[in-house]
Design an enzyme around this catalytic site. Sequence first.
Site, short mmCIF file in Angstrom:
data_model
loop_
_atom_site.label_atom_id
_atom_site.label_comp_id
_atom_site.label_asym_id
_atom_site.label_seq_id
_atom_site.Cartn_x
_atom_site.Cartn_y
_atom_site.Cartn_z
N SER A 6 -34.67 -71.17 40.12
CA SER A 6 -33.36 -71.45 40.72
C SER A 6 -33.41 -71.17 42.22
O SER A 6 -33.71 -70.06 42.64
CB SER A 6 -32.29 -70.56 40.08
OG SER A 6 -31.13 -70.59 40.89
N HIS A 31 -34.32 -76.03 39.88
CA HIS A 31 -32.99 -75.79 39.32
C HIS A 31 -31.99 -75.56 40.45
O HIS A 31 -32.18 -74.69 41.30
CB HIS A 31 -33.04 -74.57 38.40
CG HIS A 31 -31.77 -74.29 37.66
ND1 HIS A 31 -31.42 -74.94 36.50
CD2 HIS A 31 -30.76 -73.43 37.92
CE1 HIS A 31 -30.25 -74.48 36.06
NE2 HIS A 31 -29.83 -73.56 36.92
N ASP A 33 -28.06 -74.81 41.42
CA ASP A 33 -26.80 -74.27 40.92
C ASP A 33 -25.65 -74.71 41.81
O ASP A 33 -25.53 -74.26 42.95
CB ASP A 33 -26.87 -72.75 40.87
CG ASP A 33 -27.79 -72.27 39.77
OD1 ASP A 33 -27.56 -72.65 38.61
OD2 ASP A 33 -28.75 -71.53 40.07
N MET A 35 -21.76 -74.62 42.41
CA MET A 35 -20.56 -73.83 42.05
C MET A 35 -19.42 -74.21 42.99
O MET A 35 -19.63 -74.36 44.19
CB MET A 35 -20.86 -72.34 42.19
CG MET A 35 -22.10 -71.87 41.46
SD MET A 35 -22.30 -70.10 41.58
CE MET A 35 -23.97 -69.91 40.90
N HIS A 64 -27.35 -78.01 37.70
CA HIS A 64 -26.48 -77.23 36.81
C HIS A 64 -25.11 -77.16 37.46
O HIS A 64 -24.92 -76.43 38.43
CB HIS A 64 -27.12 -75.85 36.62
CG HIS A 64 -26.28 -74.87 35.86
ND1 HIS A 64 -26.59 -73.52 35.80
CD2 HIS A 64 -25.16 -75.03 35.10
CE1 HIS A 64 -25.70 -72.90 35.06
NE2 HIS A 64 -24.81 -73.78 34.62
N MET A 66 -21.42 -75.95 37.75
CA MET A 66 -20.47 -74.90 37.35
C MET A 66 -19.19 -75.18 38.11
O MET A 66 -18.88 -74.55 39.13
CB MET A 66 -21.04 -73.52 37.70
CG MET A 66 -22.16 -73.08 36.76
SD MET A 66 -23.18 -71.77 37.45
CE MET A 66 -24.37 -72.77 38.34
N MET A 135 -26.53 -70.02 28.66
CA MET A 135 -26.42 -69.01 29.70
C MET A 135 -26.72 -67.63 29.11
O MET A 135 -26.17 -67.24 28.08
CB MET A 135 -25.00 -68.97 30.29
CG MET A 135 -24.60 -70.19 31.10
SD MET A 135 -25.74 -70.63 32.43
CE MET A 135 -25.72 -69.16 33.45
N PHE A 141 -23.55 -65.96 39.61
CA PHE A 141 -24.38 -65.17 40.52
C PHE A 141 -25.80 -65.01 39.97
O PHE A 141 -25.99 -64.92 38.76
CB PHE A 141 -23.76 -63.78 40.73
CG PHE A 141 -22.36 -63.85 41.25
CD1 PHE A 141 -22.11 -64.00 42.61
CD2 PHE A 141 -21.28 -63.82 40.37
CE1 PHE A 141 -20.80 -64.11 43.09
CE2 PHE A 141 -19.97 -63.94 40.84
CZ PHE A 141 -19.74 -64.08 42.19
N GLY A 142 -26.76 -64.94 40.90
CA GLY A 142 -28.12 -64.58 40.52
C GLY A 142 -28.24 -63.07 40.40
O GLY A 142 -27.33 -62.33 40.77
N GLY A 143 -29.37 -62.63 39.86
CA GLY A 143 -29.68 -61.20 39.86
C GLY A 143 -28.93 -60.36 38.84
O GLY A 143 -28.88 -59.14 38.97
N ASP A 173 -30.90 -69.60 30.98
CA ASP A 173 -30.65 -69.36 32.42
C ASP A 173 -29.95 -68.02 32.63
O ASP A 173 -28.83 -67.84 32.14
CB ASP A 173 -29.77 -70.51 32.94
CG ASP A 173 -29.49 -70.43 34.43
OD1 ASP A 173 -29.99 -69.52 35.11
OD2 ASP A 173 -28.74 -71.32 34.90
N GLY A 174 -30.61 -67.12 33.36
CA GLY A 174 -29.98 -65.88 33.78
C GLY A 174 -30.74 -64.64 33.35
O GLY A 174 -30.94 -64.42 32.16
N GLY A 175 -31.19 -63.87 34.32
CA GLY A 175 -31.85 -62.60 34.01
C GLY A 175 -33.20 -62.74 33.33
O GLY A 175 -33.68 -61.78 32.71
N GLY A 195 -34.40 -67.11 38.92
CA GLY A 195 -34.14 -67.08 40.36
C GLY A 195 -34.74 -65.85 41.00
O GLY A 195 -35.79 -65.91 41.66
N SER A 196 -34.11 -64.71 40.77
CA SER A 196 -34.56 -63.48 41.45
C SER A 196 -35.97 -63.08 41.01
O SER A 196 -36.74 -62.57 41.82
CB SER A 196 -33.56 -62.35 41.21
OG SER A 196 -33.22 -62.25 39.85
C1 DX5 Z 1 -26.17 -68.23 37.51
C2 DX5 Z 1 -27.12 -69.36 37.73
C3 DX5 Z 1 -28.56 -69.03 37.57
C4 DX5 Z 1 -29.06 -67.96 38.48
C5 DX5 Z 1 -30.29 -67.37 37.86
O1 DX5 Z 1 -24.88 -68.73 37.48
O2 DX5 Z 1 -26.83 -70.41 36.83
O3 DX5 Z 1 -29.35 -70.19 37.68
O4 DX5 Z 1 -29.35 -68.39 39.76
O5 DX5 Z 1 -30.69 -66.30 38.65
P1 DX5 Z 1 -31.45 -65.04 38.02
O6 DX5 Z 1 -32.74 -65.53 37.46
O7 DX5 Z 1 -31.62 -64.13 39.21
O8 DX5 Z 1 -30.54 -64.45 36.97
ZN ZN Z 2 -28.22 -72.18 36.74
#
Ligand code: DX5
Ligand code: ZN
Length: 213
Positions: A6, A31, A33, A35, A64, A66, A135, A141-143, A173-175, A195-196
């Site tokens: 991401s 990827h 995002d 928003m 993606h 949102m 999800m 948010f990332g991280g 997707d996420g964490g 992402g992170s």
């Molecule tokens: C959150 C996003 C993710 C996010 C993932 O709304 O859809 O794509 O960037 O980031 P990490 O891998 O840091 O959770």
């Molecule tokens: Zn995403």
Amino acid sequence: MLVAPSILSADFGYLARDVEAICEGGCDFVHVDVMDGHFVPNLTIGPVVVDAVARVATKPLDIHLMVQNNSFFVDLFAPLAPEFISFHIEEEKHPHRLIQKIRSLGIRPAVVLNPHTPPEAIEFLLEDIDMVLLMSVNPGFGGQKFISSVIEKAKRLKKLILQKNPACLIEVDGGVNDENVKLLEEAGVDVVVAGSFVYGHPEGIKEAIASLR
Ligand code: DX5
Ligand code: ZN
């Protein structure tokens, strides 16, 4: 395992460099995002910036959404010819119609489920889509910390997919990191977004992607 880093965790002051880094680092999809500050409490990028991403990316885009008003955003991003556009089932009154529209634009349709949404909510859409995105954090948010109930959800979804449309991919997707990816793989997940973990890996982006794969 297919890997879709991401770019939300990229340095937006050096976005072209950071997109090239994941492509050269061996990712499968980029990827993106999107928003809108309404469906989620954060605001990211629109078609002007994503066009700049598309021009340097050597791997297909996985967009993606949102957002509220999905159909409007599909029109905005379709000219960039992404591989996938995914939209949240929680925010769409006419998902079947929107899937047909995305497909008619030559883009592969995908549907996203928030952490609370059961896989059965999309049982009767599975035949018409190419991917389901689960999800494993609350979108925005990332991280954030990985929500582990997604493992059981992926297993249930996999059973439905085998009945309805075995070619349909499961993305999470996420964490995601190099620990939970093993559980995701066992649960039948095909694609992970990270992402992170990818952009913050102490040994670099290429190593991070390889460890997820
Ligand atoms: C959150 C996003 C993710 C996010 C993932 O709304 O859809 O794509 O960037 O980031 P990490 O891998 O840091 O959770
Ligand atoms: Zn995403």
